[in-house]
Design an enzyme around this catalytic site. Sequence first.
Site, mmCIF file in Angstrom:
data_model
loop_
_atom_site.group_PDB
_atom_site.id
_atom_site.type_symbol
_atom_site.label_atom_id
_atom_site.label_comp_id
_atom_site.label_asym_id
_atom_site.label_seq_id
_atom_site.Cartn_x
_atom_site.Cartn_y
_atom_site.Cartn_z
ATOM 1 C CB SER A 59 -0.913 0.023 1.225
ATOM 2 O OG SER A 59 -1.623 1.245 1.258
ATOM 3 C CB VAL A 64 8.690 0.122 3.512
ATOM 4 C CG1 VAL A 64 9.614 -0.562 2.512
ATOM 5 C CG2 VAL A 64 9.289 0.032 4.910
ATOM 6 C CB CYS A 65 4.548 1.226 0.188
ATOM 7 S SG CYS A 65 4.260 -0.455 0.755
ATOM 8 C CG ASP A 66 6.011 7.767 1.104
ATOM 9 O OD1 ASP A 66 7.174 8.189 0.942
ATOM 10 O OD2 ASP A 66 5.028 8.525 1.142
ATOM 11 C CB THR A 69 6.368 4.714 -4.728
ATOM 12 O OG1 THR A 69 5.798 3.438 -4.413
ATOM 13 C CG2 THR A 69 5.712 5.271 -5.979
#
Length: 172
Positions: A59, A64-66, A69
Site C-alpha cells: 500500500s 516503506v512503500c512510500d 515509490t
Amino acid sequence: MTQERTGVATFKGNPITLVGPELKAGDTAPDFVVSKNLLEDASLSDYSGKIKLISVVPSLDTGVCDAQTRRFNTEAAELGDDVVILTISMDLPFAQARWCGAAGIDRVVTLSDHKEASFGQAYGVLIKEFRLDMRSIFVIDKNNTLAYVEYLTEMSEHPNYEAAVAAVKALL
C-alpha cells in the site's frame, strides 16, 4: 487449482502465504489485467517495446512503500524513454492518484490490482491472509522475458534498489 507457497515470506516475523507461482529470471512474464483508473484497465501488452521495472508494494500509504515509490520515481529520470516504471498495489486507483499528487510522483505509473488480483496471482505475490500484494521487484525486457526478480522474504523491508536499477541498465 491455485498454487500456494507458505514459509517463504513473513510480515513482521509472522508467516504469510503467497498465492501463485514463483517466477525466475528467464521466464516469460505472465500477462495481467490491472486498473489504470476506475474505468480503464491496463495489461502487460500496453507497455510492449519498453523495458519494464515493476515495483510491487502492499500500500502506498505505508512508510516503506512510500519510500520505494519515491526512490523509483527519482531513478526514472535517469533511465530514459525506453523504460517504464510501474508501481502495482491493491490501493484503489483514486487513492493512488491522491497519493501521487500529494507526493509529487510524476514519472512512475501507478496501477491497481484491487479488482481481480490478476497481477498478484500471476506473479506469485498475492498475500492470502491480507489480500495485498507482497513487496517485490520484476524487471522485464522488451520481449517480455523476466530479466530480474526479487521476492522479499520480509514484507516490511526495502528491496535491493541498486540491483533492480542495474538490471534495467543492463538491458539498455
